[in-house]
Scaffold this motif. Structure first.
Motif, short mmCIF file in Angstrom:
data_model
loop_
_atom_site.label_atom_id
_atom_site.label_comp_id
_atom_site.label_asym_id
_atom_site.label_seq_id
_atom_site.Cartn_x
_atom_site.Cartn_y
_atom_site.Cartn_z
N ARG B 175 0.86 -1.19 0.00
CA ARG B 175 0.00 0.00 0.00
C ARG B 175 0.89 1.23 0.00
O ARG B 175 2.08 1.16 0.32
CB ARG B 175 -0.93 0.02 1.22
CG ARG B 175 -0.20 0.14 2.56
CD ARG B 175 -1.17 0.52 3.67
NE ARG B 175 -0.49 0.55 4.97
CZ ARG B 175 0.19 1.59 5.45
NH1 ARG B 175 0.33 2.70 4.74
NH2 ARG B 175 0.78 1.52 6.64
N ASP B 176 0.30 2.39 -0.34
CA ASP B 176 1.05 3.65 -0.19
C ASP B 176 0.69 4.28 1.15
O ASP B 176 0.27 3.56 2.07
CB ASP B 176 0.78 4.56 -1.40
CG ASP B 176 -0.71 4.78 -1.62
OD1 ASP B 176 -1.48 4.66 -0.65
OD2 ASP B 176 -1.11 5.06 -2.77
N ASP B 177 0.83 5.58 1.30
CA ASP B 177 0.58 6.17 2.61
C ASP B 177 -0.87 6.03 3.07
O ASP B 177 -1.16 6.06 4.27
CB ASP B 177 0.98 7.66 2.61
CG ASP B 177 2.50 7.83 2.72
OD1 ASP B 177 3.19 6.80 2.92
OD2 ASP B 177 2.99 8.96 2.60
N ASP B 178 -1.77 5.89 2.12
CA ASP B 178 -3.17 5.59 2.42
C ASP B 178 -3.21 4.23 3.13
O ASP B 178 -2.49 3.32 2.78
CB ASP B 178 -3.93 5.52 1.09
CG ASP B 178 -5.44 5.43 1.29
OD1 ASP B 178 -5.91 5.33 2.44
OD2 ASP B 178 -6.15 5.48 0.26
N THR B 179 -4.08 4.12 4.14
CA THR B 179 -4.17 2.82 4.82
C THR B 179 -5.04 1.83 4.04
O THR B 179 -5.02 0.64 4.33
CB THR B 179 -4.78 2.96 6.23
OG1 THR B 179 -6.09 3.56 6.11
CG2 THR B 179 -3.90 3.83 7.12
#
Lengths: 306, 306
Positions: B175-179
């Protein structure tokens, strides 16, 4: 736990307060930031007398020896390397999530003069190892864990003993059921720390560069990861003591001093990761998850070191 | 600690007593011996609806999914596999002592119908996971660790949450910074358990066969082990749900039930190794050093399973 999302009220509040507040609390530094701000005194150059170069066709693996923990085996290994004993031998065994092992498959090659089996060096008296940066996070296997001589180590004050621990990249001495061994057969850890080997084997050092040359090798098809006769051999071109190698050919590496204040900050940067990506703080860290940083320095700088 | 050496007096004594003593105390069984004596009820066949085959040129990697812990992501991954989404993608990243990651480098490939980002599944309420074989050995990271649904797991009774833990071979969702994430990018652990990732990522399963196809891949030359443009790509031929594969083409695997009495004996056989080679008993074991055994059974036997 911290979240990157802010409520509209908090955003509005921060806009109102912005002129009053000089700056948000500084974010804790990452390990990269800490190392970028290090000073020369935080680092220790490798001693060429305690450094081995394991040369494969794919590249060089650099091993730092730990004579303080296994003086008899390290003396043997130095003598074997100096005599060219390992040159032309091969990787014997690659067992997934465990170890890579190398040596003389047939056991017929003559050892170097003066090299014979020595007593087990599974642990050592604490007295000889006063330097110990204790990790307060606890450990499943040992009463105390931390770092000694810039190696991961454990100790049991009740019995006054200390020992190196089997983290990833540690190097140990293969042996049979006899507790004594020569050091002519060596292995490196390439998986989850096999801590059940602690105090059962003489650990003699740590790979400080190039472990991926070993960890990415094809796994062996036989029991315990031994290579089968039909698998391509992985020859060891040479294992040389850095002191026997011309200075211009050496790898100029420095290890972060684990008795430095900076190292304590590195531990914290890994215990509770400051990077935005992380949402839940771990709060604790396993001794084998603490990196012991290594850096390469330009040869000129290395040669001007005392 | 036990030693293989006997004093001459003990040897003489044992010779004298030999006729009186029926047998030496039985040595504790090894894991191999325990598994050889297992019964069919100790094993659980994989559910084809929860099994993925990751097909590389070198062989098949079998992943068991964990819908009980990450139902939203597992539903997405099933839909993606069923639609052939992963076929022809490639390994993106191999970072030594950490993870192998795969997915769509460009992020341009259309996801399967109905697949979109879903809420974070970093942990779950304990209520839904009553089955838990607790490991009494302690843990550096979590209040309690053990096994749930035959996966390594942790729990915190104070907050009523449980989660899968990042042992070797566990599979998670990039994932990126988004959860939130979709499940279209996946990774597998190929190094010392990166437990700091626990509760920061949705773990969705475990590799039960063939992890060496991933762990022995060349490491990536870029930051974080991403493959550089000059490195050979490692194509993913396909990722298929076992249920979508003809029965004759399936891998017929069974997992040892971690709620069985036999599994408790397996743990003990690894906590204190009975093999003659070991001299010092560890006395404890890390959750990620406990093997969850898998066996392959003949297709005929698999097809006659209920």
């Amino acid at each position: 736990m911290h979240s990157s999302a802010k409520s509209p009220i908090l955003i509005a509040l921060s806009l109102v307060l912005a002129p009053l507040v000089q700056a948000a609390p500084a974010q804790a530094p990452t390990m990269s930031q800490l190392l970028a701000g290090s000073s020369a005194a935080d680092w220790r150059p490798l001693d060429p007398e305690n450094t081995l170069y394991l040369e494969l066709a794919s590249g060089r693996v650099v091993i730092e020896l730990a004579p303080a923990f296994a003086p008899l085996h390290v003396a043997n290994i130095r003598a074997l390397a100096h005599a060219g004993y390992f040159n032309g031998l091969a990787i014997l065994r690659v067992q997934d999530d465990y170890v890579v092992q190398w040596g003389d498959a047939d056991g017929t090659r003559a050892l170097a003069d003066g090299v014979e089996k020595v007593a087990a060096e599974f642990d050592a008296p604490i007295g000889a190892h006063d330097a110990f940066t204790r990790l307060p996070d606890g450990d499943v296997y040992a009463p105390l864990v931390g770092f000694s001589g810039d190696f991961p180590a454990a100790r049991d004050p009740k019995i006054g003993r200390t020992w190196l621990v089997h983290c990833y990249a540690m190097v140990g001495v293969g042996r049979d059921d006899d507790t004594r061994s020569t050091g002519a057969e060596l292995y490196a850890v390439i998986g989850h720390a096999p801590r059940h080997l602690d105090r059962n084997v003489a650990l003699v050092g740590r790979i400080v560069k190039g472990i991926d040359e070993l960890s990415s090798l094809p796994r062996g098809g036989e029991q315990m990861g031994f290579y089968s006769k039909t698998q391509a051999t992985v020859p060891i071109r040479a294992i040389e003591l850095a002191a026997d190698v011309a200075p211009a050919e050496r790898s100029n590496l420095e290890v972060l001093r684990t008795d430095s204040r900076l190292f304590l900050r590195v531990i914290e940067s890994r215990r509770n990761r400051p990077e935005e990506w992380f949402k839940a703080e771990a709060g604790h860290i396993d001794v084998c998850n603490v990196p012991i940083p290594v850096r390469e320095i330009p040869p000129a700088a290395a040669q001007s070191s005392p």
